[in-house]
Every structure is written in structure tokens, then in C-alpha cells.
Design an enzyme around this catalytic site. Structure first.
Site, PDB file in Angstrom:
ATOM      1  CE  LYS A 137      -4.361   1.174   0.174  1.00 41.35           C
ATOM      2  NZ  LYS A 137      -5.538   0.426  -0.283  1.00 41.35           N
ATOM      3  N   GLY A 176      -5.430   2.627  -7.349  1.00 44.67           N
ATOM      4  CA  GLY A 176      -6.054   3.752  -6.661  1.00 44.67           C
ATOM      5  C   GLY A 176      -6.559   3.400  -5.273  1.00 44.67           C
ATOM      6  CG  ASP A 177      -7.337   3.447  -0.854  1.00 45.95           C
ATOM      7  OD1 ASP A 177      -7.763   2.292  -0.773  1.00 45.95           O
ATOM      8  OD2 ASP A 177      -7.480   4.271   0.071  1.00 45.95           O
ATOM      9  CG  ASN A 252     -14.168   3.532  -7.444  1.00 42.84           C
ATOM     10  OD1 ASN A 252     -13.963   2.457  -6.893  1.00 42.84           O
ATOM     11  ND2 ASN A 252     -14.396   3.614  -8.745  1.00 42.84           N
TER      12      ASN A 252
HETATM   13  P1  NDP Z   1     -12.809   8.012  -3.075  1.00 39.14           P
HETATM   14  O1  NDP Z   1     -11.737   9.008  -2.878  1.00 39.14           O
HETATM   15  O2  NDP Z   1     -13.338   7.772  -4.429  1.00 39.14           O
HETATM   16  O3  NDP Z   1     -14.048   8.352  -2.128  1.00 39.14           O
HETATM   17  C1  NDP Z   1     -13.898   8.458  -0.754  1.00 39.14           C
HETATM   18  C2  NDP Z   1     -15.231   8.851  -0.158  1.00 39.14           C
HETATM   19  O4  NDP Z   1     -15.147   8.727   1.262  1.00 39.14           O
HETATM   20  C3  NDP Z   1     -15.587  10.298  -0.428  1.00 39.14           C
HETATM   21  O5  NDP Z   1     -16.968  10.445  -0.456  1.00 39.14           O
HETATM   22  C4  NDP Z   1     -14.969  10.998   0.774  1.00 39.14           C
HETATM   23  O6  NDP Z   1     -15.539  12.258   1.064  1.00 39.14           O
HETATM   24  C5  NDP Z   1     -15.254  10.014   1.877  1.00 39.14           C
HETATM   25  N1  NDP Z   1     -14.227  10.153   2.910  1.00 39.14           N
HETATM   26  C6  NDP Z   1     -12.897  10.043   2.757  1.00 39.14           C
HETATM   27  N2  NDP Z   1     -12.244  10.270   3.906  1.00 39.14           N
HETATM   28  C7  NDP Z   1     -13.195  10.532   4.796  1.00 39.14           C
HETATM   29  C8  NDP Z   1     -13.156  10.848   6.165  1.00 39.14           C
HETATM   30  N3  NDP Z   1     -11.983  10.934   6.837  1.00 39.14           N
HETATM   31  N4  NDP Z   1     -14.354  11.043   6.788  1.00 39.14           N
HETATM   32  C9  NDP Z   1     -15.528  10.949   6.100  1.00 39.14           C
HETATM   33  N5  NDP Z   1     -15.614  10.656   4.799  1.00 39.14           N
HETATM   34  C10 NDP Z   1     -14.471  10.453   4.159  1.00 39.14           C
HETATM   35  O7  NDP Z   1     -12.234   6.662  -2.434  1.00 39.14           O
HETATM   36  P2  NDP Z   1     -12.716   5.168  -2.660  1.00 39.14           P
HETATM   37  O8  NDP Z   1     -14.176   5.124  -2.899  1.00 39.14           O
HETATM   38  O9  NDP Z   1     -11.803   4.540  -3.625  1.00 39.14           O
HETATM   39  O10 NDP Z   1     -12.387   4.528  -1.231  1.00 39.14           O
HETATM   40  C11 NDP Z   1     -13.356   4.459  -0.179  1.00 39.14           C
HETATM   41  C12 NDP Z   1     -12.942   3.388   0.809  1.00 39.14           C
HETATM   42  O11 NDP Z   1     -12.901   2.120   0.137  1.00 39.14           O
HETATM   43  C13 NDP Z   1     -11.570   3.541   1.442  1.00 39.14           C
HETATM   44  O12 NDP Z   1     -11.587   3.019   2.748  1.00 39.14           O
HETATM   45  C14 NDP Z   1     -10.690   2.660   0.559  1.00 39.14           C
HETATM   46  O13 NDP Z   1      -9.521   2.257   1.239  1.00 39.14           O
HETATM   47  C15 NDP Z   1     -11.628   1.512   0.317  1.00 39.14           C
HETATM   48  N6  NDP Z   1     -11.340   0.664  -0.839  1.00 39.14           N
HETATM   49  C16 NDP Z   1     -11.200   1.183  -2.084  1.00 39.14           C
HETATM   50  C17 NDP Z   1     -11.000   0.346  -3.158  1.00 39.14           C
HETATM   51  C18 NDP Z   1     -10.943   0.848  -4.563  1.00 39.14           C
HETATM   52  O14 NDP Z   1     -10.871   0.025  -5.468  1.00 39.14           O
HETATM   53  N7  NDP Z   1     -11.005   2.149  -4.804  1.00 39.14           N
HETATM   54  C19 NDP Z   1     -10.843  -1.102  -2.979  1.00 39.14           C
HETATM   55  C20 NDP Z   1     -11.083  -1.554  -1.637  1.00 39.14           C
HETATM   56  C21 NDP Z   1     -11.307  -0.686  -0.617  1.00 39.14           C
HETATM   57  P3  NDP Z   1     -14.722  13.607   0.696  1.00 39.14           P
HETATM   58  O15 NDP Z   1     -14.806  13.726  -0.780  1.00 39.14           O
HETATM   59  O16 NDP Z   1     -15.431  14.672   1.448  1.00 39.14           O
HETATM   60  O17 NDP Z   1     -13.325  13.394   1.198  1.00 39.14           O
HETATM   61  O1  2IT Z   2      -7.908  -1.382  -0.707  1.00 43.53           O
HETATM   62  C1  2IT Z   2      -7.862  -1.893  -1.839  1.00 43.53           C
HETATM   63  O2  2IT Z   2      -8.004  -3.104  -2.010  1.00 43.53           O
HETATM   64  C2  2IT Z   2      -7.641  -1.014  -2.978  1.00 43.53           C
HETATM   65  N1  2IT Z   2      -7.560   0.202  -2.802  1.00 43.53           N
HETATM   66  C3  2IT Z   2      -7.472  -1.589  -4.359  1.00 43.53           C
HETATM   67  C4  2IT Z   2      -6.074  -2.075  -4.554  1.00 43.53           C
HETATM   68  C5  2IT Z   2      -5.724  -2.517  -5.952  1.00 43.53           C
HETATM   69  O3  2IT Z   2      -4.548  -2.818  -6.137  1.00 43.53           O
HETATM   70  O4  2IT Z   2      -6.574  -2.560  -6.834  1.00 43.53           O
END
Ligand code: NDP
Ligand code: 2IT
Length: 457
Positions: A137, A176-177, A252
């Protein structure tokens, strides 16, 4: 009260607590990392009791220590000509079953503890997918909010100018994340390609479709989470059809969880961002959320300008006070504490699927399990994203691209397998219904076996 533990269970418990204490001692002030380690270690006590070989070979002592932790300076120049300095991170946690794989997070809260908790979780999540990917990560304390497109490009180029030394299609493959989506991956890929002087498509995943990305990767985490929850629901004769769903976040993962839940006949009534949440009794209009968030990069409060019957409430925590059948936390770590969990239970929640990483505190998880709420832990429920990332790597290696339907079908079957393997592991260790333990055990055993086979490295 007399202890009901057997001798081997007592030995395993002592061993686990001594490893946990050393983690705390060697990684002071890293509370998120401690939390992630504690959750796994507690689940593994019955495994060590039954298989002392893992203790003898120091699997646990090795697995909690990253193979490598890289931190670096990321200097860049903002639109006003001022020099800005951020900190970059990459933890290469475990490569027993494949090259390090895991996302990059750009958020001001990013520090070593956050990166290590995410990297540690990733080891077991990636193992659960059945794909050949190790755990890693990375990210930066850079805040993308309010930055111009050119600032994002300059920052990501500077970030990659250092990171490129440590990654590669067979070494370490970021994606991404939070705060890192298709735009950032595109700029980073361009910079990597320029520095390396070759087209190594498999160095990053989550790429655009026109230059080596996989169809369904954008949707994969959210869709996968809903597929997983659907398996849990079916085990009790329930379904998404006609249910009320609350999804936190509007990024996302959240958007595509809402999308799939709606496709399966649910009504999603609320979503949020870090400022607050919207409640729409008619069901959230996803086209509005997608435009606001994916294109215009605006705040969720602006949803109500277009849907006046919806209500916006400042503060994101309150979303868990809304009655729902299914809750999908898809924003960030520790967004559901014990009080929020109790409120969800009192309001009749039947299932919780963690789309985000570690969104429930350990105390909240206890509340859900004690109340027999169907609980899909993050490393199982959100593994669809990284699973499709691994499928993107396969397509890049074969120089082929599969159709949306092909990748979606593979994702669906991977999520079913993860569910079944987690159920089987929970039952094999006498913990039926506890998918936290099931997922941790199933994820651990594959990595532990690989580490045993490869000797002390
Ligand atoms: P994005 O940046 O696309 O979206 C994040 C969302 O969560 C936004 O709506 C954001 O609001 C909100 N958010 C972020 N930080 C905070 C906080 N501290 N308090 C409240 N709301 C918050 O990220 P993702 O959708 O990619 O990721 C969301 C979660 O899913 C994370 O925990 C990530 O680690 C996990 N994840 C992502 C994967 C992926 O493929 N993208 C895979 C597996 C897990 P704002 O815009 O106001 O910051
Ligand atoms: O937390 C997660 O699994 C991710 N943000 C996706 C990681 C990846 O390599 O696609």
C-alpha cells in the site's frame, strides 16, 4: 471464572499476545496499525492451537513486520509558484504469494500508521481473492481537494519520479484508493513510462480502458461488495429486493455499491461525503451523484439543489442513525463506532458489508456479531477491486482485453468463492457465522503455507 481453554489454546493465546505486545512496542503511536493487527491476531489463536508449526517457524513475527517501508519527499510547485512539500509512502508488506499489490491513497490524514494498517490488511485480502498477489500500500498526505488539474499533474509526476524506483509489473503494482482515481493513475502511468522508456502496462492497475485498463475495474469494489452481501443475505433467505440501504461516502466504492444494490431492487436512501449526508426518501438519484462527484468534483450538499425533497445534514456520522435493512460503509476507517453500531442494530439492520477498509471499530464489530447481524468484513467484502486489478494484470500480460461481461462474471465468482471459503474456515474452527474470523483465517493460511515453503526470508 475457571479458564475453559485447552493447554494448546493457552499456549497460542500467550504467543499471540506476546507478538501483539512487540508490535505495539516497535510501532509506537500507530493506533490504526495496532487495530488491524489485533483483529487478525485474535482470530488466529485457534489456528495456532491446532497448527503449532506456524508458531515454530515464526510466521507471525515475520508477517507483522513489513518486508520494506519506503518514505520519500515529494516536492512540487503550486499554481502560485510556491514550493510545496508532501511525504510519500510505500509499504511492501508481504510478497509470499506474488508481487506486492495495493492502492495509493492521497489524503491529508495519511501517515505511516494508516499506510501500514492498509498494507497489512491487503496481505490477507489479496490472498482471499485466490489471485497471485502479495500485499502492499502507499500514498501521500497530499490533499487533492481544491487543487487545479495542473497541480494534480505536477504532484503525481513528482510522486512517481521517486516511486518508480521501487515498482514494476513483477515487483510491486500500485492502483487507486481514496483520492486516487483514473485521472491520477493516468498521470502516474505517463510519468512512469517516460522515465522507464518502455511500455510496461502491468505496472499500475485502474488504468483507462484506452491504454490497458480493464473493463469493470471502476465498478469492481462496489459491485463486489454487493455480490458478497448478497451471498450473506441468501444464507438467511433474504435479498436486496425491496430492502432499504444506506451507503456512506460518495466516491468510487460508494457509487458502484449504490449502483449494484439498486440494480438488485434495493432502494438506497442515503450517501455522504466528509462534510455531511443526504437522505432522499425517493431513492438516491445516482446520475446526479455521479455527475457531482465524478465530473464536477463538488460536495454532496449540492445534491439537494436538484432534488429539493431530499434533506442534507451537516456531519457525516449521523448517517448511521437512519433506519435501514442493509448498511454499506464505503468511506473510510473507523466511521462506525460502537454507538453507531448500536443505533443500526436498534433500527433493525440485517446486514453490514464493509466496502471501505476497516470502517468499523473493534467494538462496533463486537456489537454486530453479538446481535447476529450478517457482517461482511472489509478484507472479504471489498476484495473485488483488487481481484479485478489482478485480472487487469493478467490481461496486460496476455496483451488481451476481456469484455465487461467476462470480467464481471469472473468478479462475481471470485466474490462467491471468498464468501464460501470464509464460511468454511469459520466452521472448521468452530466459529460459525463469524466471517471476521473466517476471512482472517482463510486469508492467513494461504500466505502462511507459502512462507513455510519458502524458508526463513
Ligand atoms: P474516493 O476518494 O473515491 O471516495 C472516498 C469517499 O469517502 C468520499 O466520499 C470521501 O468524502 C469520503 N471520505 C474520505 N475520507 C473521509 C473521512 N476521513 N471522513 C468521512 N468521509 C471520508 O475513495 P474510494 O471510494 O476509492 O475509497 C473508499 C474506501 O474504500 C476507502 O476506505 C478505501 O480504502 C476503500 N477501498 C477502495 C477500493 C478501490 O478500489 N477504490 C478497494 C477496496 C477498498 P470527501 O470527498 O469529502 O473526502
Ligand atoms: O484497498 C484496496 O483493495 C484497494 N484500494 C485496491 C487495490 C488494488 O490494487 O486494486
Amino acid at each position: 471464572m475457571p479458564s475453559t481453554l485447552t493447554g494448546s489454546e493457552q499456549a497460542a493465546e500467550q504467543y499471540v499476545s506476546s507478538v501483539y505486545e512487540s508490535v505495539i512496542r516497535r510501532n509506537p503511536h500507530e493506533s490504526e496499525f495496532h487495530q488491524a493487527v489485533k483483529e487478525i491476531l485474535d482470530s488466529l489463536i485457534p489456528v495456532f492451537a491446532r497448527h503449532p508449526k506456524y508458531m515454530k517457524h515464526g510466521i507471525l513475527e515475520r508477517i507483522v513486520e513489513p518486508e520494506r517501508m519506503i518514505t520519500f519527499r515529494v516536492p512540487w510547485v503550486d499554481d502560485n509558484g510556491n514550493v510545496q512539500v508532501n511525504r510519500g509512502f510505500r509499504v511492501q508488506f508481504n510478497s509470499a504469494i506474488g508481487p506486492y499489490k495495493g492502492g495509493l491513497r492521497f489524503h491529508p490524514s495519511v501517515n505511516a500508521s494508516i499506510i501500514k494498517f492498509l498494507g497489512f490488511e491487503q496481505i490477507f485480502k489479496n490472498s482471499l481473492t485466490g489471485q497471485p498477489i502479495g500485499g502492499g500500500k502507499g500514498g501521500s498526505d497530499f490533499d487533492p481537494k481544491g487543487k487545479s488539474d495542473r497541480e494534480i499533474m505536477r504532484f503525481t509526476q513528482s510522486f512517481m519520479t521517486e516511486l518508480y524506483k521501487y515498482i514494476g509489473p513483477d515487483e510491486d503494482v500500485p492502483a487507486g484508493d481514496i483520492g486516487v482515481g483514473a485521472r491520477e493513475i493516468g498521470y502516474m502511468f505517463g510519468q512512469y513510462k517516460r522515465i522507464r522508456g518502455g511500455y510496461e502496462a502491468g505496472v499500475l492497475t485502474g488504468k483507462g480502458i484506452v491504454y490497458g485498463g480493464s473493463l469493470t475495474r471502476t465498478e469492481a469494489t462496489g459491485y463486489g461488495c454487493v455480490y458478497f452481501v448478497n451471498e450473506m443475505l441468501e444464507s438467511r433467505g433474504l435479498s436486496f429486493q425491496g430492502s432499504t440501504v444506506v451507503v456512506s461516502g460518495s466516491g468510487n466504492v460508494s457509487i458502484y455499491a449504490m449502483d449494484k444494490a439498486t440494480q438488485l431492487g434495493a432502494k438506497v436512501v442515503a450517501c455522504s461525503d466528509s462534510d455531511g449526508y443526504v437522505y432522499d426518501p425517493h431513492g438516491i438519484n445516482l446520475n446526479t451523484v455521479k455527475r457531482l462527484k465524478e465530473i464536477e468534483r463538488k460536495r454532496i450538499r449540492e445534491y439537494v439543489d436538484e432534488h429539493p425533497h431530499a434533506v442534507y445534514t451537516e456531519g457525516c456520522q449521523g448517517i448511521w442513525s437512519l433506519p435501514c435493512d442493509i448498511a454499506l460503509p464505503c468511506a473510510t476507517q473507523n466511521e462506525i463506532d460502537a454507538d453507531s453500531a448500536k443505533m443500526l442494530v436498534e433500527n433493525g439492520v440485517k446486514a453490514v458489508g464493509e466496502g471501505a477498509n476497516m470502517p468499523s471499530t473493534l467494538e462496533a464489530i463486537d456489537v454486530f456479531l453479538k446481535n447476529r447481524v450478517l457482517f461482511g468484513p472489509a478484507k472479504a467484502a471489498n476484495a473485488g477491486g483488487v481481484a479485478v486489478s489482478a485480472l487487469e494484470m493478467s490481461q496486460n500480460s496476455m496483451r488481451q482485453s476481456w469484455t465487461f461481461e467476462e470480467v464481471d462474471a469472473k468478479l462475481h465468482s471470485i466474490m462467491k468463492n471468498i464468501y464460501q471459503n470464509s464460511v468454511k474456515a469459520s466452521e472448521a474452527y468452530g466459529l460459525p457465522g463469524n466471517l471476521v474470523a473466517g476471512a482472517n483465517i482463510a486469508g492467513f493460511v494461504r500466505v502462511a503455507e507459502a512462507m513455510l515453503a519458502q524458508g526463513v526470508v
